[in-house]
Each structure stands twice: as C-alpha cells, then as structure tokens.
Design a protein around this motif. Sequence first.
Motif, PDB file in Angstrom:
ATOM      1  N   LEU A 106      43.753  35.559  39.919  1.00 15.00           N
ATOM      2  CA  LEU A 106      44.377  36.272  41.025  1.00 15.00           C
ATOM      3  C   LEU A 106      45.204  35.328  41.889  1.00 15.00           C
ATOM      4  CD1 LEU A 106      41.514  38.512  42.513  1.00 15.00           C
ATOM      5  CD2 LEU A 106      43.677  39.356  41.576  1.00 15.00           C
ATOM      6  N   GLU A 107      46.271  35.870  42.437  1.00 14.59           N
ATOM      7  CA  GLU A 107      46.935  35.251  43.579  1.00 14.59           C
ATOM      8  C   GLU A 107      46.503  36.056  44.795  1.00 14.59           C
ATOM      9  OE1 GLU A 107      51.461  34.345  45.231  1.00 14.59           O
ATOM     10  OE2 GLU A 107      51.119  34.737  43.099  1.00 14.59           O
ATOM     11  N   LEU A 108      45.935  35.400  45.778  1.00  7.63           N
ATOM     12  CA  LEU A 108      45.378  36.099  46.935  1.00  7.63           C
ATOM     13  C   LEU A 108      46.398  36.183  48.070  1.00  7.63           C
ATOM     14  CD1 LEU A 108      41.777  34.579  47.162  1.00  7.63           C
ATOM     15  CD2 LEU A 108      42.461  36.770  46.160  1.00  7.63           C
ATOM     16  N   ARG A 109      46.535  37.372  48.633  1.00  2.00           N
ATOM     17  CA  ARG A 109      47.405  37.567  49.799  1.00  2.00           C
ATOM     18  C   ARG A 109      46.594  38.169  50.948  1.00  2.00           C
ATOM     19  NH1 ARG A 109      52.805  40.394  48.381  1.00  2.00           N
ATOM     20  NH2 ARG A 109      51.450  42.207  48.059  1.00  2.00           N
ATOM     21  N   THR A 110      46.037  39.358  50.721  1.00  2.29           N
ATOM     22  CA  THR A 110      45.152  39.961  51.725  1.00  2.29           C
ATOM     23  C   THR A 110      43.913  40.527  51.038  1.00  2.29           C
ATOM     24  OG1 THR A 110      46.138  42.184  51.599  1.00  2.29           O
ATOM     25  CG2 THR A 110      47.123  40.628  53.166  1.00  2.29           C
ATOM     26  N   ILE A 111      42.841  40.600  51.806  1.00  2.70           N
ATOM     27  CA  ILE A 111      41.609  41.247  51.364  1.00  2.70           C
ATOM     28  C   ILE A 111      41.245  42.268  52.431  1.00  2.70           C
ATOM     29  CG2 ILE A 111      39.155  40.915  50.883  1.00  2.70           C
ATOM     30  CD1 ILE A 111      39.856  38.080  49.902  1.00  2.70           C
ATOM     31  N   ASP A 112      41.193  43.527  52.020  1.00  5.50           N
ATOM     32  CA  ASP A 112      40.996  44.632  52.969  1.00  5.50           C
ATOM     33  C   ASP A 112      42.010  44.559  54.110  1.00  5.50           C
ATOM     34  OD1 ASP A 112      38.809  45.821  51.595  1.00  5.50           O
ATOM     35  OD2 ASP A 112      37.489  44.270  52.412  1.00  5.50           O
ATOM     36  N   GLY A 113      43.238  44.203  53.757  1.00  4.03           N
ATOM     37  CA  GLY A 113      44.326  44.180  54.716  1.00  4.03           C
ATOM     38  C   GLY A 113      44.430  42.935  55.569  1.00  4.03           C
ATOM     39  N   THR A 114      43.524  41.993  55.393  1.00  6.81           N
ATOM     40  CA  THR A 114      43.511  40.779  56.214  1.00  6.81           C
ATOM     41  C   THR A 114      43.970  39.573  55.403  1.00  6.81           C
ATOM     42  OG1 THR A 114      41.659  41.636  57.524  1.00  6.81           O
ATOM     43  CG2 THR A 114      42.065  39.266  57.633  1.00  6.81           C
ATOM     44  N   PRO A 115      44.976  38.824  55.881  1.00  7.25           N
ATOM     45  CA  PRO A 115      45.397  37.616  55.166  1.00  7.25           C
ATOM     46  C   PRO A 115      44.245  36.625  55.018  1.00  7.25           C
ATOM     47  CG  PRO A 115      47.020  38.214  56.844  1.00  7.25           C
ATOM     48  CD  PRO A 115      45.808  39.096  57.072  1.00  7.25           C
ATOM     49  N   VAL A 116      44.292  35.833  53.975  1.00  8.85           N
ATOM     50  CA  VAL A 116      43.188  34.921  53.657  1.00  8.85           C
ATOM     51  C   VAL A 116      42.840  34.021  54.834  1.00  8.85           C
ATOM     52  CG1 VAL A 116      42.468  33.005  52.176  1.00  8.85           C
ATOM     53  CG2 VAL A 116      43.652  34.983  51.185  1.00  8.85           C
ATOM     54  N   ALA A 117      43.844  33.503  55.528  1.00  8.38           N
ATOM     55  CA  ALA A 117      43.578  32.581  56.632  1.00  8.38           C
ATOM     56  C   ALA A 117      42.930  33.263  57.826  1.00  8.38           C
ATOM     57  CB  ALA A 117      44.878  31.900  57.080  1.00  8.38           C
ATOM     58  N   ARG A 118      43.043  34.599  57.919  1.00  5.25           N
ATOM     59  CA  ARG A 118      42.492  35.315  59.076  1.00  5.25           C
ATOM     60  C   ARG A 118      41.127  35.936  58.812  1.00  5.25           C
ATOM     61  NH1 ARG A 118      47.900  38.602  61.109  1.00  5.25           N
ATOM     62  NH2 ARG A 118      49.200  36.764  61.555  1.00  5.25           N
ATOM     63  N   LEU A 119      40.627  35.821  57.593  1.00  8.66           N
ATOM     64  CA  LEU A 119      39.279  36.314  57.320  1.00  8.66           C
ATOM     65  C   LEU A 119      38.264  35.537  58.153  1.00  8.66           C
ATOM     66  CD1 LEU A 119      39.441  36.439  53.418  1.00  8.66           C
ATOM     67  CD2 LEU A 119      39.417  38.432  54.939  1.00  8.66           C
ATOM     68  N   ASP A 120      37.265  36.237  58.693  1.00  6.46           N
ATOM     69  CA  ASP A 120      36.213  35.479  59.361  1.00  6.46           C
ATOM     70  C   ASP A 120      35.382  34.750  58.303  1.00  6.46           C
ATOM     71  OD1 ASP A 120      34.063  37.204  58.428  1.00  6.46           O
ATOM     72  OD2 ASP A 120      34.547  38.595  60.041  1.00  6.46           O
ATOM     73  N   GLU A 121      34.566  33.822  58.752  1.00  8.86           N
ATOM     74  CA  GLU A 121      33.858  32.962  57.798  1.00  8.86           C
ATOM     75  C   GLU A 121      32.930  33.745  56.887  1.00  8.86           C
ATOM     76  OE1 GLU A 121      34.209  29.809  56.913  1.00  8.86           O
ATOM     77  OE2 GLU A 121      35.928  29.739  58.267  1.00  8.86           O
ATOM     78  N   GLN A 122      32.289  34.764  57.438  1.00  5.58           N
ATOM     79  CA  GLN A 122      31.378  35.565  56.619  1.00  5.58           C
ATOM     80  C   GLN A 122      32.153  36.307  55.534  1.00  5.58           C
ATOM     81  OE1 GLN A 122      29.101  38.457  58.806  1.00  5.58           O
ATOM     82  NE2 GLN A 122      27.739  38.895  57.085  1.00  5.58           N
ATOM     83  N   ALA A 123      33.301  36.883  55.894  1.00  3.08           N
ATOM     84  CA  ALA A 123      34.115  37.606  54.912  1.00  3.08           C
ATOM     85  C   ALA A 123      34.661  36.653  53.855  1.00  3.08           C
ATOM     86  CB  ALA A 123      35.256  38.333  55.605  1.00  3.08           C
ATOM     87  N   PHE A 124      35.037  35.454  54.279  1.00  2.00           N
ATOM     88  CA  PHE A 124      35.542  34.482  53.311  1.00  2.00           C
ATOM     89  C   PHE A 124      34.446  34.051  52.344  1.00  2.00           C
ATOM     90  CE2 PHE A 124      36.404  30.015  52.094  1.00  2.00           C
ATOM     91  CZ  PHE A 124      37.521  30.257  51.290  1.00  2.00           C
ATOM     92  N   ARG A 125      33.261  33.787  52.843  1.00  2.00           N
ATOM     93  CA  ARG A 125      32.155  33.394  51.960  1.00  2.00           C
ATOM     94  C   ARG A 125      31.817  34.505  50.968  1.00  2.00           C
ATOM     95  NH1 ARG A 125      30.063  31.183  56.784  1.00  2.00           N
ATOM     96  NH2 ARG A 125      28.686  32.988  57.061  1.00  2.00           N
ATOM     97  N   ARG A 126      31.883  35.744  51.464  1.00  2.00           N
ATOM     98  CA  ARG A 126      31.636  36.890  50.584  1.00  2.00           C
ATOM     99  C   ARG A 126      32.681  36.922  49.466  1.00  2.00           C
ATOM    100  NH1 ARG A 126      30.562  40.172  54.812  1.00  2.00           N
ATOM    101  NH2 ARG A 126      32.688  40.943  54.833  1.00  2.00           N
ATOM    102  N   ALA A 127      33.934  36.685  49.816  1.00  4.41           N
ATOM    103  CA  ALA A 127      35.013  36.691  48.828  1.00  4.41           C
ATOM    104  C   ALA A 127      34.806  35.601  47.785  1.00  4.41           C
ATOM    105  CB  ALA A 127      36.358  36.509  49.525  1.00  4.41           C
ATOM    106  N   VAL A 128      34.436  34.417  48.231  1.00  2.00           N
ATOM    107  CA  VAL A 128      34.189  33.314  47.298  1.00  2.00           C
ATOM    108  C   VAL A 128      33.057  33.677  46.337  1.00  2.00           C
ATOM    109  CG1 VAL A 128      33.390  30.925  47.118  1.00  2.00           C
ATOM    110  CG2 VAL A 128      35.078  31.544  48.849  1.00  2.00           C
ATOM    111  N   GLY A 129      32.015  34.297  46.860  1.00  2.00           N
ATOM    112  CA  GLY A 129      30.905  34.715  46.007  1.00  2.00           C
ATOM    113  C   GLY A 129      31.326  35.724  44.957  1.00  2.00           C
ATOM    114  N   LEU A 130      32.145  36.693  45.340  1.00  7.43           N
ATOM    115  CA  LEU A 130      32.631  37.687  44.377  1.00  7.43           C
ATOM    116  C   LEU A 130      33.467  37.037  43.289  1.00  7.43           C
ATOM    117  CD1 LEU A 130      33.696  40.703  46.646  1.00  7.43           C
ATOM    118  CD2 LEU A 130      31.964  40.743  44.852  1.00  7.43           C
ATOM    119  N   LEU A 131      34.345  36.152  43.674  1.00  9.95           N
ATOM    120  CA  LEU A 131      35.209  35.469  42.695  1.00  9.95           C
ATOM    121  C   LEU A 131      34.374  34.642  41.726  1.00  9.95           C
ATOM    122  CD1 LEU A 131      37.979  34.364  45.215  1.00  9.95           C
ATOM    123  CD2 LEU A 131      38.373  35.872  43.252  1.00  9.95           C
ATOM    124  N   GLU A 132      33.419  33.910  42.254  1.00  9.43           N
ATOM    125  CA  GLU A 132      32.589  33.063  41.399  1.00  9.43           C
ATOM    126  C   GLU A 132      31.736  33.901  40.454  1.00  9.43           C
ATOM    127  OE1 GLU A 132      30.484  30.596  44.154  1.00  9.43           O
ATOM    128  OE2 GLU A 132      32.127  29.129  44.315  1.00  9.43           O
TER     129      GLU A 132
END
Length: 289
Positions: free
Chosen positions: A41-67
């Motif tokens: 994947l090339e990541l742009r937004t997740i649930d409408g939020t750009p990658v840099a603006r995800l809160d830490e919990q949402a980012f960790r969740r995303a990393v877990g899903l990808l892994e």
Amino acid sequence: MSRPSAEGVPDGIRLAGIGDEAAPGLAGQIGAVAELGWHRLELRTIDGTPVARLDEQAFRRAVGLLESAGTSVAGVASKIGDWSRPVTGDFALDLDELDVLARRCDVLGTRLVRIMSYPSGGLDEPEWGRRARERLRELALRAEDHGLVLAHENCAGWAGDRADRMIDLVTGIGSPALRLLFDIGNGVAHGYPSLPMLREILPYVVHVHVKDACVGKGGEVAFVAPGAGQAEVAECLRLLLRHGYGGVLSIEPHIALAPHLGSGAGDPAAFVAYGRAFEHLLGEIGGAR
C-alpha cells in the motif's frame, strides 16, 4: 482468496495502490490490495485522517493491522507543499509533519514521502519560486538527516507542471533526499502531455502513480481505466521499463474518489477492477520495451 499478479507482468515490477482510493478504513485498503495479490500500500489517509495526523493509538492500531496482514508500505503521501498549503502559509506545518513522518516511516519500514511545491498564495512567479526552493531546500536537508526521500509530484505547486523547474529543484538543491514522483495522468488534468515530461525528468523519478484521464466536452476531465484515456499510459510505462525503472508503480484511480475536490469515497470493487486492468496493460506491454 487472493491470486498472483497477472501473467506477463515484467519481472521485478512492484505494484501498489494508494489505499484510500479503495476504502476509507485500513482494513478495506489492505483487503483490496490483498485481493489483487499485491500486499503493498501507499498510505495517504486512514478513515479520512492523513498519516501524520493520526493520534498515537490510531497509528499503533494501523501498524498492527499492516503487520498482521503482511502488507508493506511503499510510501506515505503527505500534505507537505500540497494544494492546501500556499507558500505564503505557515512553514512550521510542513516541518512538524516531516518530523512526525520521519518517526512513523521508520516504524512503517518506508523511506519515501510524497510532497509538492506549494501554490503561489498570490505571489508573483519569481518570489513564488524563491520561497518554494528555499522551503524545499530546508525540507530536503532535514529529510537527509532522517534517511528519508522526498518525492516531488508533478501536481500542485511551483514546479508541478514544468519539467525544467522540477529538474532545477533536484539539481539545484543537490540533495539525495529530494527526487521526483511522476503521476502519469496529471498532465491531462493540468494541461500538458505526459510523455515529453517523463522523457525529461526520467533520471530523477523514484516513484510512479498510475492514473489515466480524458478531456470531454467543455474541458471537463474524466478519470478512466489505465490505457483508455489520453495520458499515454502505455507509452510512459514502456519508457520506464526500457530505462530499467526500479521503483513502485502505484495505482491512483480517481474513479470513485477525488481527494483534491473533497468528493467521493474509496470503492474496493472499482479499485480491484482498476488494478486488474492495469495488470492486463502491463502484461500486454511487458515484452515490447
């Protein structure tokens, strides 16, 4: 069940897609590329939020899903210098975003960050260019320190529709952390032919977006399947392959989603159909370089 990539796709070619073109949520994005058998994947937004603006919990969740899915990240499409950030705006927004993405890209296992070169904000061209170059020089220096590669897209900004200006940025700034992203379909939307631009900037291209479009009555731009429009997609791909392009080819259909207009939403079925059409096109041109 996913299937392997289409027979005839050239060896060594890595395929990906901009995830939010498939679905707003990351699970849907992962599922779409998995159905294609790509797992990238090339990541742009997740649930409408750009990658840099995800809160830490949402980012960790995303990393877990990808892994868990075994999906790798080809790059992150940032908002740095894009159509929403004129060169007269607050530069701290871009510097802060780069700092966040440096940390997050390290976790995601990617070095590539998509950027643009700023709308004018009403400035005349000389001042616009001076400020854009100044900002990109500072961003490139910081990216170099972080081990990132900033890939400037032929889209919004001072150098967005001019090959000479893109080359000026890369060679003038002289940093290995600043290279080019070529979007095949952007020329149709912005009023220039794709193939001549690619010929000029080819040595500096490290990432490619696959998109096609045509201009209809009244000048309205419609995005279409790869190879069905006026963007010379097949010809651009042949040129890339002949010259040993070793980056990722990432689909950005714009069939269901137009992020620059803030309209539409990702559509998994449309995304997968686009990916299959792209595989077919690659298979057709794979032996004719």
